[in-house]
Design a protein around this motif. Sequence first.
Motif, PDB file in Angstrom:
ATOM      1  N   ASP A   1      63.350  23.290  -8.081  1.00 18.85           N
ATOM      2  CA  ASP A   1      64.467  24.064  -8.639  1.00 18.85           C
ATOM      3  C   ASP A   1      64.825  23.579 -10.035  1.00 18.85           C
ATOM      4  N   GLY A   2      63.814  23.227 -10.807  1.00 21.88           N
ATOM      5  CA  GLY A   2      64.045  22.781 -12.174  1.00 21.88           C
ATOM      6  C   GLY A   2      64.490  21.344 -12.306  1.00 21.88           C
ATOM      7  N   ARG A   3      64.636  20.652 -11.181  1.00 22.51           N
ATOM      8  CA  ARG A   3      65.097  19.254 -11.221  1.00 22.51           C
ATOM      9  C   ARG A   3      64.049  18.333 -11.833  1.00 22.51           C
ATOM     10  N   LEU A   4      62.760  18.694 -11.650  1.00 24.96           N
ATOM     11  CA  LEU A   4      61.662  17.945 -12.249  1.00 24.96           C
ATOM     12  C   LEU A   4      60.923  18.848 -13.224  1.00 24.96           C
ATOM     13  N   GLY A   5      60.452  18.275 -14.283  1.00 24.19           N
ATOM     14  CA  GLY A   5      59.657  19.012 -15.261  1.00 24.19           C
ATOM     15  C   GLY A   5      58.365  18.284 -15.536  1.00 24.19           C
ATOM     16  N   VAL A   6      57.379  18.991 -16.058  1.00 22.14           N
ATOM     17  CA  VAL A   6      56.072  18.404 -16.359  1.00 22.14           C
ATOM     18  C   VAL A   6      55.745  18.625 -17.826  1.00 22.14           C
ATOM     19  N   ASP A   7      55.437  17.554 -18.523  1.00 22.05           N
ATOM     20  CA  ASP A   7      54.966  17.607 -19.904  1.00 22.05           C
ATOM     21  C   ASP A   7      53.455  17.368 -19.907  1.00 22.05           C
ATOM     22  N   ILE A   8      52.705  18.333 -20.436  1.00 22.56           N
ATOM     23  CA  ILE A   8      51.251  18.257 -20.447  1.00 22.56           C
ATOM     24  C   ILE A   8      50.769  17.754 -21.810  1.00 22.56           C
ATOM     25  N   TYR A   9      49.914  16.733 -21.782  1.00 20.03           N
ATOM     26  CA  TYR A   9      49.333  16.183 -23.008  1.00 20.03           C
ATOM     27  C   TYR A   9      47.815  16.342 -22.927  1.00 20.03           C
ATOM     28  N   LEU A  10      47.278  17.219 -23.761  1.00 18.01           N
ATOM     29  CA  LEU A  10      45.842  17.485 -23.775  1.00 18.01           C
ATOM     30  C   LEU A  10      45.188  16.824 -24.991  1.00 18.01           C
ATOM     31  N   GLY A  11      43.860  16.808 -24.975  1.00 14.80           N
ATOM     32  CA  GLY A  11      43.118  16.340 -26.136  1.00 14.80           C
ATOM     33  C   GLY A  11      43.303  14.883 -26.457  1.00 14.80           C
ATOM     34  N   GLY A  12      43.643  14.071 -25.458  1.00 18.32           N
ATOM     35  CA  GLY A  12      43.816  12.647 -25.705  1.00 18.32           C
ATOM     36  C   GLY A  12      44.938  12.341 -26.676  1.00 18.32           C
ATOM     37  N   GLN A  13      46.049  13.061 -26.581  1.00 18.90           N
ATOM     38  CA  GLN A  13      47.149  12.882 -27.522  1.00 18.90           C
ATOM     39  C   GLN A  13      47.716  11.461 -27.519  1.00 18.90           C
TER      40      GLN A  13
ATOM     41  N   GLN B   1      42.744  22.797  -6.518  1.00 22.95           N
ATOM     42  CA  GLN B   1      41.951  23.894  -5.974  1.00 22.95           C
ATOM     43  C   GLN B   1      41.890  25.064  -6.960  1.00 22.95           C
ATOM     44  N   HIS B   2      42.985  25.312  -7.646  1.00 16.71           N
ATOM     45  CA  HIS B   2      42.979  26.340  -8.692  1.00 16.71           C
ATOM     46  C   HIS B   2      42.019  25.945  -9.809  1.00 16.71           C
ATOM     47  N   GLY B   3      42.063  24.678 -10.218  1.00 11.98           N
ATOM     48  CA  GLY B   3      41.158  24.202 -11.257  1.00 11.98           C
ATOM     49  C   GLY B   3      39.702  24.326 -10.860  1.00 11.98           C
ATOM     50  N   ILE B   4      39.404  24.040  -9.592  1.00 17.52           N
ATOM     51  CA  ILE B   4      38.030  24.171  -9.094  1.00 17.52           C
ATOM     52  C   ILE B   4      37.575  25.632  -9.162  1.00 17.52           C
ATOM     53  N   ALA B   5      38.450  26.545  -8.745  1.00 21.91           N
ATOM     54  CA  ALA B   5      38.109  27.969  -8.775  1.00 21.91           C
ATOM     55  C   ALA B   5      37.854  28.437 -10.211  1.00 21.91           C
ATOM     56  N   VAL B   6      38.689  27.994 -11.132  1.00 26.26           N
ATOM     57  CA  VAL B   6      38.514  28.377 -12.538  1.00 26.26           C
ATOM     58  C   VAL B   6      37.214  27.799 -13.087  1.00 26.26           C
TER      59      VAL B   6
ATOM     60  N   LEU C   1      46.470  21.960 -14.787  1.00 28.36           N
ATOM     61  CA  LEU C   1      47.707  21.281 -15.175  1.00 28.36           C
ATOM     62  C   LEU C   1      48.856  22.272 -15.321  1.00 28.36           C
ATOM     63  N   GLN C   2      48.571  23.447 -15.834  1.00 27.88           N
ATOM     64  CA  GLN C   2      49.621  24.452 -15.949  1.00 27.88           C
ATOM     65  C   GLN C   2      50.092  24.933 -14.579  1.00 27.88           C
ATOM     66  N   ARG C   3      49.154  25.079 -13.645  1.00 27.42           N
ATOM     67  CA  ARG C   3      49.557  25.450 -12.288  1.00 27.42           C
ATOM     68  C   ARG C   3      50.439  24.361 -11.678  1.00 27.42           C
ATOM     69  N   PHE C   4      50.059  23.099 -11.869  1.00 26.00           N
ATOM     70  CA  PHE C   4      50.874  21.975 -11.393  1.00 26.00           C
ATOM     71  C   PHE C   4      52.276  22.043 -11.996  1.00 26.00           C
ATOM     72  N   GLN C   5      52.349  22.295 -13.274  1.00 34.54           N
ATOM     73  CA  GLN C   5      53.627  22.390 -13.983  1.00 34.54           C
ATOM     74  C   GLN C   5      54.505  23.483 -13.371  1.00 34.54           C
ATOM     75  N   GLU C   6      53.896  24.635 -13.110  1.00 38.28           N
ATOM     76  CA  GLU C   6      54.640  25.768 -12.544  1.00 38.28           C
ATOM     77  C   GLU C   6      55.161  25.451 -11.141  1.00 38.28           C
TER      78      GLU C   6
END
Length: 334
Positions: free
Chosen positions: A61-73, A271-276, A49-54
């Motif tokens: 170009d900063g026009r879209l942002g991603v808010d990550i909600y973990l732990g069933g918030q 793919q990053h998540g799979i590698a991790v 999710l952090q890779r997706f956010q980045e």
Amino acid sequence: MLHTLKKTIPAATVAGLFALGALGVSDAQAQQIEIHNTMSAGGSEEAALQRFQEIIAERSDGRLGVDIYLGGQLGNETDVLQLLSLGQTQMALTGGAFMGEYAADYDAVSVPFVFPSWDAVEHYIMETESGEALQAAALERGNLVYLGPQMRAFRHMTSAKPINSPDDLDGLTMRLPQIPVWVDVWEELGVQAVVIPAPDIYLAMRTGQVEAHENSLASPYTRQMWEVQDYIITTAHLSFPWHWVASASWWDGLSEDDRAMVLEAVEEARQHGIAVEMERDEYYREALIERGMEFIDVDQGPFREKAAPAVERALADKADSVMGDIDAAIAATQ
């Protein structure tokens, strides 16, 4: 405050400012992508999710942002699926609940001892007629756009005694989650299934209520199971993946270019998540050995053969294409 403002600024100007303010809030909300996952921080899920956010921040170009909600918030998987269906949130890295809810006829992925590798799971979902039908059913019944699967490490057994063949399972008390098909398959193998909530697994083993359990290697590691179990048996019976999904209500409002960008970001992130996940699974194995647990790398064939009647029962009511597509996915990835 409004009354004071009207004394010093013409009413038309005040109305215009409020309209601009409302527009600004709407735009800010439209630019943020909420994405949900039920796991706590620190896992391969958060890494993806952090890779997706980045990627989204960089390529928009900063026009879209991603808010990550973990732990069933914002609730459990079912709660978030409902929010997605209603268009009240945008995305999730969700578990398999949506398949049982919206696409049970094509859900072979949740049945133990069906797929022998992650590649076969991925091929079934992404490359077969049944996988396409699963995605279509999720859209039609759940308002979900399917974007791709992400591996969770294969599940194995832990046991208080050595297990070398299916014959050693006869009468073994084994903790299982309350998933009927899993219980049926393991009882076919000879175990005495005991349904126990996940937080109580360690205590159940310490008190002798159960002798075994099944999960990915993260479970015995995080639960310090080396204190109550001696063996890990590499049955590799199930990889129960995560799934990247989006609300169709939100997806349909994106431009074609933004959809393409999100798809590319999801692909790179998963793919990053799979590698991790693979790296951590290997780490858990080494760490568990260091802490005294013994791995028994069994021949998985006899386990699959003995489980076959229950597996066949689980697949009997699936769509006509499923059995052939399972075989095709396995053949294509061997």
